[in-house]
Write a protein that holds these residues in place. Structure first.
Motif, PDB file in Angstrom:
ATOM      1  N   ALA A 176       0.877  -1.167   0.000  1.00 21.05           N
ATOM      2  CA  ALA A 176       0.000   0.000   0.000  1.00 21.05           C
ATOM      3  C   ALA A 176       0.916   1.219   0.000  1.00 21.05           C
ATOM      4  CB  ALA A 176      -0.899  -0.002   1.232  1.00 21.05           C
ATOM      5  N   ILE A 177       0.757   2.097  -0.988  1.00 22.04           N
ATOM      6  CA  ILE A 177       1.686   3.207  -1.172  1.00 22.04           C
ATOM      7  C   ILE A 177       0.943   4.530  -1.104  1.00 22.04           C
ATOM      8  CG2 ILE A 177       3.357   4.266  -2.747  1.00 22.04           C
ATOM      9  CD1 ILE A 177       3.904   1.480  -3.847  1.00 22.04           C
ATOM     10  N   GLU A 178       1.514   5.437  -0.353  1.00 18.98           N
ATOM     11  CA  GLU A 178       1.020   6.813  -0.300  1.00 18.98           C
ATOM     12  C   GLU A 178       2.072   7.726  -0.910  1.00 18.98           C
ATOM     13  OE1 GLU A 178       0.260   8.016   3.668  1.00 18.98           O
ATOM     14  OE2 GLU A 178      -1.312   6.519   4.039  1.00 18.98           O
ATOM     15  N   MET A 179       1.624   8.639  -1.761  1.00 21.21           N
ATOM     16  CA  MET A 179       2.496   9.692  -2.268  1.00 21.21           C
ATOM     17  C   MET A 179       2.024  11.027  -1.698  1.00 21.21           C
ATOM     18  SD  MET A 179       2.894   8.694  -6.308  1.00 21.21           S
ATOM     19  CE  MET A 179       3.932  10.124  -6.658  1.00 21.21           C
ATOM     20  N   HIS A 180       2.884  11.701  -0.952  1.00 19.76           N
ATOM     21  CA  HIS A 180       2.583  13.022  -0.406  1.00 19.76           C
ATOM     22  C   HIS A 180       3.225  14.048  -1.336  1.00 19.76           C
ATOM     23  CE1 HIS A 180       1.165  11.540   3.641  1.00 19.76           C
ATOM     24  NE2 HIS A 180       1.739  10.462   3.129  1.00 19.76           N
ATOM     25  N   ILE A 181       2.367  14.788  -2.060  1.00 22.23           N
ATOM     26  CA  ILE A 181       2.845  15.609  -3.172  1.00 22.23           C
ATOM     27  C   ILE A 181       2.493  17.077  -2.936  1.00 22.23           C
ATOM     28  CG2 ILE A 181       2.821  15.901  -5.668  1.00 22.23           C
ATOM     29  CD1 ILE A 181       1.505  13.066  -5.794  1.00 22.23           C
ATOM     30  N   PRO A 182       3.475  17.976  -2.832  1.00 22.68           N
ATOM     31  CA  PRO A 182       3.160  19.412  -2.800  1.00 22.68           C
ATOM     32  C   PRO A 182       2.518  19.834  -4.120  1.00 22.68           C
ATOM     33  CG  PRO A 182       5.426  18.986  -2.096  1.00 22.68           C
ATOM     34  CD  PRO A 182       4.922  17.720  -2.701  1.00 22.68           C
ATOM     35  N   VAL A 183       1.493  20.661  -4.058  1.00 18.33           N
ATOM     36  CA  VAL A 183       0.769  21.069  -5.259  1.00 18.33           C
ATOM     37  C   VAL A 183       1.494  22.229  -5.936  1.00 18.33           C
ATOM     38  CG1 VAL A 183      -1.391  22.053  -6.128  1.00 18.33           C
ATOM     39  CG2 VAL A 183      -1.433  20.264  -4.377  1.00 18.33           C
ATOM     40  N   ARG A 184       1.653  22.144  -7.257  1.00  5.84           N
ATOM     41  CA  ARG A 184       2.305  23.205  -8.040  1.00  5.84           C
ATOM     42  C   ARG A 184       1.345  23.856  -9.041  1.00  5.84           C
ATOM     43  NH1 ARG A 184       5.684  22.749  -4.614  1.00  5.84           N
ATOM     44  NH2 ARG A 184       7.749  21.794  -4.809  1.00  5.84           N
ATOM     45  N   GLY A 185       0.127  23.339  -9.168  1.00  5.27           N
ATOM     46  CA  GLY A 185      -0.830  23.878 -10.134  1.00  5.27           C
ATOM     47  C   GLY A 185      -2.209  23.327  -9.852  1.00  5.27           C
ATOM     48  N   ASP A 186      -3.088  23.429 -10.809  1.00  6.84           N
ATOM     49  CA  ASP A 186      -4.463  22.988 -10.610  1.00  6.84           C
ATOM     50  C   ASP A 186      -4.615  21.471 -10.706  1.00  6.84           C
ATOM     51  OD1 ASP A 186      -5.246  25.577 -10.256  1.00  6.84           O
ATOM     52  OD2 ASP A 186      -5.913  25.863 -12.335  1.00  6.84           O
ATOM     53  N   THR A 187      -3.703  20.817 -11.393  1.00  6.89           N
ATOM     54  CA  THR A 187      -3.790  19.367 -11.536  1.00  6.89           C
ATOM     55  C   THR A 187      -2.419  18.737 -11.265  1.00  6.89           C
ATOM     56  OG1 THR A 187      -3.312  19.400 -13.893  1.00  6.89           O
ATOM     57  CG2 THR A 187      -5.637  19.504 -13.245  1.00  6.89           C
ATOM     58  N   ILE A 188      -2.480  17.474 -10.856  1.00  9.68           N
ATOM     59  CA  ILE A 188      -1.267  16.668 -10.703  1.00  9.68           C
ATOM     60  C   ILE A 188      -1.465  15.403 -11.521  1.00  9.68           C
ATOM     61  CG2 ILE A 188       0.081  15.236  -9.106  1.00  9.68           C
ATOM     62  CD1 ILE A 188      -0.518  17.273  -6.927  1.00  9.68           C
ATOM     63  N   SER A 189      -0.529  15.131 -12.412  1.00  5.89           N
ATOM     64  CA  SER A 189      -0.565  13.890 -13.182  1.00  5.89           C
ATOM     65  C   SER A 189       0.567  12.978 -12.723  1.00  5.89           C
ATOM     66  CB  SER A 189      -0.420  14.172 -14.677  1.00  5.89           C
ATOM     67  OG  SER A 189      -1.565  14.834 -15.173  1.00  5.89           O
ATOM     68  N   VAL A 190       0.235  11.711 -12.553  1.00  5.29           N
ATOM     69  CA  VAL A 190       1.246  10.720 -12.185  1.00  5.29           C
ATOM     70  C   VAL A 190       1.221   9.591 -13.206  1.00  5.29           C
ATOM     71  CG1 VAL A 190       1.154  11.245  -9.714  1.00  5.29           C
ATOM     72  CG2 VAL A 190      -0.352   9.484 -10.666  1.00  5.29           C
ATOM     73  N   GLN A 191       2.374   8.944 -13.371  1.00  6.54           N
ATOM     74  CA  GLN A 191       2.483   7.852 -14.341  1.00  6.54           C
ATOM     75  C   GLN A 191       3.312   6.709 -13.756  1.00  6.54           C
ATOM     76  OE1 GLN A 191       4.147  10.031 -17.703  1.00  6.54           O
ATOM     77  NE2 GLN A 191       2.141  10.118 -18.708  1.00  6.54           N
ATOM     78  N   ILE A 192       3.107   5.511 -14.302  1.00  4.88           N
ATOM     79  CA  ILE A 192       3.916   4.350 -13.950  1.00  4.88           C
ATOM     80  C   ILE A 192       4.804   4.031 -15.155  1.00  4.88           C
ATOM     81  CG2 ILE A 192       2.163   2.691 -14.724  1.00  4.88           C
ATOM     82  CD1 ILE A 192       4.241   2.025 -11.618  1.00  4.88           C
ATOM     83  N   PRO A 193       6.092   3.815 -14.976  1.00  9.07           N
ATOM     84  CA  PRO A 193       6.956   3.453 -16.104  1.00  9.07           C
ATOM     85  C   PRO A 193       6.489   2.166 -16.781  1.00  9.07           C
ATOM     86  CG  PRO A 193       8.281   4.103 -14.214  1.00  9.07           C
ATOM     87  CD  PRO A 193       6.864   3.987 -13.726  1.00  9.07           C
TER      88      PRO A 193
END
Length: 590
Positions: A36-53
């Motif tokens: 179970a993984i949590e990503m704590h991400i500071p916001v830099r804009g209106d959206t955040i996109s994440v991807q898996i290699p």
């Protein structure tokens, strides 16, 4: 820059840095072999996109890692649930307008995936970074923190530097985070130090208790010391050997990383294991740091294109064996056998006359119907690169009277790319060959690297007083084909011919041979006992053999026969001058 700060201000600064980092919190479960993984991400804009290699550095093939990602959800710092869209297989997008930070959660199964599996039944988990960690699009250069919420009695092995928090590690960016596989749980742990730096051995796998751990430490230490002497130091703070141990006499495979390697190894620690240890460790320099420019920073959705894989993989394989000789772990005769094996591998493939080593590297992504592989386009860049390394090295030594060698080229590339410098341009290898060996080395490069065709192995070997020839090799023919079978406590017959024809059948379990029992508990023990018994046989002398067949024990006699076959070998035959070049080439390091 060095700063001296008051304690209060320093604490505030450290807090600000940690808030700005992207934090990964991993909660493992051996019961379900999942994370179970949590990503704590500071916001830099209106959206955040994440991807898996969909591919991993060192393995040039596309893999659908997204299939293991489940239950993606997000909320902001106030606990408000945020909308998560899934526009394509590899991408998730979070609507984060008005939020300061986002916690993105997902679950991920880690079994039975990959070449280096976990061992959940013994509370041991293992995973690779690219198949596990999502990255924030256009923000892979930001620092990352990796934290584990694991049982207090679990060990953690990862090549990242440790933070002050318990079970917490630091990565300068996503590429570094992803390039550090993890072993955690109740694995076996050993450690040794070279140049004051810790080297962790993390053992798991079905035969982890059967391996000679003292011997393994000695082998790893020798490889570390020899290669550190070659390059003049070690380019990391700590190193981790992630070993999955199988029940066999020999055999290994691995994948290199920035400060670690993942390997499967046979408990018998045979010559192949030793060679792969050396190969993967040499990658710390050649490929991970001495690299062509397309190999970092990475686009994890598009396979890179570089024509230098023959150098980065094949020449690594060449140096792995050369340095084993110089370090005393491989004899000259064993090394000469590796020459024969690699030349045979190259010349058994007719595509060598149609595809150049450069092209086999550059077009690897076209293999397997466009999904790529880790071997090369139509031609293996491993054995081809090994032979190219041999030819280039020996030619340079001969042309310069032993004053220069391929060592100079490797160390020059290291100087150009070390300490985080950009990778080299594709033509840099040729440039350095000319620099140290003269214009003729450039012409040779153009002929054997950039064009398909036969590699001039025999001519290069002659430069150092070696000849490769065909000879008649004698052997004892028992007529048995098979393999150890620990499940049946014996040696399972897969075929019988000649002396054994009509005596044993496919599927028989050999229980004893020449009075030596094969009813043993491990494949390694069975194989070693079979080899020992076979080695004592003489042609024409009947050999008792006992087999289990359909629940019954049957005793027969086999009369082994003397036989011969055509084989190749490399042997010394040259002038004192060429012999001196050979001795300098393979001279042991002090």
């Amino acid at each position: 820059m060095k700063l001296r700060l008051g304690s209060t201000f320093a604490a505030l600064l450290l807090t600000a840095i940690s808030v700005a980092d992207i934090r990964y919190v991993v909660t493992p479960s051996a019961a379900t072999s999942s994370l179970a993984i949590e990503m704590h991400i500071p916001v830099r804009g209106d959206t955040i996109s994440v991807q898996i290699p969909n591919w991993a550095p060192g393995s040039y093939r596309l893999v659908d890692h997204f299939e293991a990602v489940k239950n993606v959800a997000a909320q902001d710092e106030a606990g408000r649930v945020l909308t998560v869209d899934h526009p394509d297989a590899n991408t998730w997008t979070v609507s984060a307008a008005g939020s300061k930070s986002v916690v993105l959660r997902y679950d991920l199964s880690i079994a039975p995936r990959g070449r280096f599996p976990s061992q959940p039944e013994q509370e041991i988990l293992h995973y690779s970074g690219p198949s596990t960690y999502l990255y924030v699009v256009d923000r892979k250069e930001e620092p990352c923190i990796l934290q584990f919420r694991a049982p207090s009695d679990w060990l953690i092995a990862v090549g990242l530097d440790e933070a002050r928090e318990r079970n917490t590690f630091l990565a300068s960016d996503y590429d570094v985070l992803a390039d550090n596989p993890v072993t955690l749980g109740k694995f076996l742990r050993d450690e040794y130090r070279v140049h004051g730096k810790p080297h962790i051995i993390a053992l798991r796998g079905p035969a982890m208790h059967e391996v000679d751990r003292k011997r393994l430490i000695e082998l790893c230490r020798n490889v570390t010391e020899t290669q550190a002497a070659f390059f003049g130091g070690l380019p990391y703070n700590k190193y981790v050997w992630h070993f999955s141990v199988n029940d066999a006499v020999d055999g290994a495979g691995g994948l290199e990383h920035l400060t670690s390697t993942q390997m499967t190894i046979a408990s018998g620690l045979g010559p192949r294991v030793i060679s792969v240890l050396s190969h993967e460790f040499f990658h710390l320099w050649n490929v991970k740091r001495i690299r062509s420019k397309p190999l970092g920073p990475f686009d994890y959705l598009v396979l890179p294109k570089t024509g230098a894989l023959w150098w980065l993989e094949g020449v690594t394989d060449y140096y792995a064996d050369v340095l084993l000789v110089r370090g005393g772990l491989q004899t000259h005769e064993q090394f000469f056998g590796e020459i024969v094996n690699n030349v045979r591998g190259v010349r058994s493939n007719p595509a060598r006359l149609e595809v150049s080593p450069y092209e086999a590297s550059y077009r690897v992504g076209e293999a397997a119907n466009g999904r790529g592989n880790s071997n090369g386009y139509r031609v293996s860049y491993y054995n081809t690169g090994w032979v190219l390394g041999l030819v280039l090295d020996l030619e340079m030594r001969a042309r310069t009277g032993g004053r220069r060698s391929l060592d100079d080229v490797m160390l020059a590339l290291w100087h150009l790319t070390r300490d985080g410098k950009p990778g080299f341009e594709e033509e840099e290898i040729r440039r350095q060959l000319v620099r140290f060996g003269g214009a003729g080395m450039g012409t040779l490069y153009d002929e054997i690297v950039m064009k398909p065709g036969e590699l001039p192995v025999e001519a290069a070997l002659a430069r150092v007083g070696l000849i490769m020839e065909e000879h008649e090799q004698s052997f004892l023919n028992l007529g048995l084909a098979g393999a150890p079978a620990r499940d049946a406590k014996g040696w399972r017959v897969t075929g019988a011919s000649g002396p054994a024809e009509g005596k044993v059948r496919q599927g028989d379990i050999v229980l004893s041979l020449a009075g030596t029992t094969l009813e043993l508990a491990t494949n390694r023990a069975i194989a070693e006992a079979f080899a020992k018994a076979s080695g004592s046989l003489k042609p024409g002398e009947p050999v008792p053999i006992s087999v289990r067949r359909e629940g019954q024990v049957v005793t027969e006699q086999i009369v082994p026969q003397a036989a011969s076959r055509k084989a190749q070998r490399v042997r010394p035959e040259g002038s004192p001058a060429s012999s001196a070049l050979r001795e300098a080439w393979l001279k042991k390091l002090k």
